[in-house]
Scaffold this motif. Sequence first.
Motif, mmCIF file in Angstrom:
data_model
loop_
_atom_site.group_PDB
_atom_site.id
_atom_site.type_symbol
_atom_site.label_atom_id
_atom_site.label_comp_id
_atom_site.label_asym_id
_atom_site.label_seq_id
_atom_site.Cartn_x
_atom_site.Cartn_y
_atom_site.Cartn_z
ATOM 1 N N ILE A 220 -30.145 -24.048 14.035
ATOM 2 C CA ILE A 220 -29.945 -25.469 13.728
ATOM 3 C C ILE A 220 -30.673 -26.336 14.744
ATOM 4 O O ILE A 220 -31.358 -27.301 14.389
ATOM 5 C CB ILE A 220 -28.438 -25.796 13.704
ATOM 6 C CG1 ILE A 220 -27.764 -25.039 12.542
ATOM 7 C CG2 ILE A 220 -28.220 -27.295 13.560
ATOM 8 C CD1 ILE A 220 -26.259 -25.130 12.543
ATOM 9 N N ILE A 227 -33.732 -26.642 12.165
ATOM 10 C CA ILE A 227 -33.535 -26.362 10.734
ATOM 11 C C ILE A 227 -34.359 -27.313 9.878
ATOM 12 O O ILE A 227 -34.884 -26.942 8.827
ATOM 13 C CB ILE A 227 -32.029 -26.434 10.381
ATOM 14 C CG1 ILE A 227 -31.805 -25.852 8.974
ATOM 15 C CG2 ILE A 227 -31.502 -27.860 10.436
ATOM 16 C CD1 ILE A 227 -30.349 -25.685 8.622
ATOM 17 N N LEU A 238 -31.967 -24.466 3.609
ATOM 18 C CA LEU A 238 -31.156 -23.490 4.330
ATOM 19 C C LEU A 238 -29.704 -23.939 4.279
ATOM 20 O O LEU A 238 -29.375 -25.057 4.693
ATOM 21 C CB LEU A 238 -31.623 -23.364 5.782
ATOM 22 C CG LEU A 238 -33.043 -22.832 5.997
ATOM 23 C CD1 LEU A 238 -33.335 -22.686 7.486
ATOM 24 C CD2 LEU A 238 -33.249 -21.508 5.292
#
Length: 514
Positions: A220, A227, A238
Amino acid sequence: MEYIIPAIFAGIICGIIIMIIAGKIGVSNARQQSQEILEEAKSKADTTVKQALLDGKQQVYEMKLEAEKQLKEQQDKILQTENKLLRREDSLNFREEGLAAKEKKLNDKNRSVDAKLANISKMEEELQEKIDDQMKVLEQVSQMSQEDAHRELMDKVAKQSEKEIAQYMHEQQEEAENNAAANARNIIATAIHRYSQEEVIERTVSTVTLPSEEMKGRIIGREGRNIKAIEQATGVDLIIDDTPDIITVSCFDPIRREVARLSLETLMKDGRIQPGRIEEVVEKTRRDLEETILKVGNETVFRLSIGRMNKELIKLIGRLRYRYSYGQNALQHSIEVAQFAGLMAAELGLNQALAKRAGLLHDIGKAVDFEQEGSHVELGAKFAKKYGENNIVVNSIESHHGDTEPQDIIAILVAAADTLSAARPGARYESMEGYINRLENLEKIASGFEGVERAFAIQAGREVRVMVQPDKVDDIRMVKIAHDIREKIENELTYPGQIKVTLIREVRVQELAK
């Protein structure tokens, strides 16, 4: 002294005289020797000339003998040719006489036939006059015109012919089905027996397993920058939820999804997860995947032994590895269809390589149907034409779902092989909703015909059993109803494999004895 000088002179003079005499004697000897040499040379020359004349006469004699021999051989050949020509001439004369005799007989027969035809024409005219007279008498007796009688007769013939035609259709259909079913079973059984396929098929997953929960945070990134970089670079979504050690990759494009999956695995192994590194890894993964796609396409073409193929088509074949239809891998399905079509073509004595080629390319449009307008049939036919494929291959692509009529038996084999590969147990899965809708539509179609009492879809929709009303539908009419139901199912439903239509006409009579 006085005597010495004269003596010297006298000696000199004598020496000179002696020398002169000796010179004359030497010249005379030389002349004599030269004369002898000339006479000897002349003798040898005469001998050589005589020998040359003898040799020349011998060669002339031998050449004369050879020429006479060749002349005799040519004369013999000419004589043989003349004899052959004479025999052929005799044969031609004999044939000509035979033809003349046959021609005479034909002329006689023609004259006889002409006379008979003239007699028949005269008899027909007389017969027609009698028929007209009889028709007038019949019209007066029956009080019915010729047109009314004709119409009534045609109605009766039509009603009678309907049953005969239905019976004939039933018999012919049974005979054709028996023969075709036996031959088809043998060919398909042979193809299935000779084809061996692994049950486990590699599938592209849509999830990535993480080594630990800590890796989720690293993917992340701070404020979600990592991300976002991954999604922007790959074009996928995702999904990170509460599921432990799992990241879901979501995208309609299987190639993008595969690039994202491989990139995530590379980044997790490398450990350096940051926007700059992400772009670098994604670009390298994309290049590696393109090479893999081309390699897979080349290996598939080589494995099937179908000859050279355009590089762009080979790339599309490789892309099928990441495409799925009802859970079945598109590349593996295409290879199965190619193998089945090739085996059946070999059994029928057809072009096996061309059948394999058509089978491999029949679903090639699925490699791009998620990113271009049009069905996979239209796209596949377009690419096959664009890259110079055989017309039979193009027609096989266009007709394997019944969109157009097959123009070659290979196209029919490809459609059959497509059904074999798709309909075998475990090849595909179908959603429960779609399955229920298909069964309901199947029963609805069968129940919509006049005289049908009930219809049941059984065997997972592979057979429909139709109960007809025995007082409204006889055994002959059942053949036509079954034929009409089959045609309507083929035109209106989409289904894997085949659907068997079975009509049942049952008459029950019950009595209660008290």
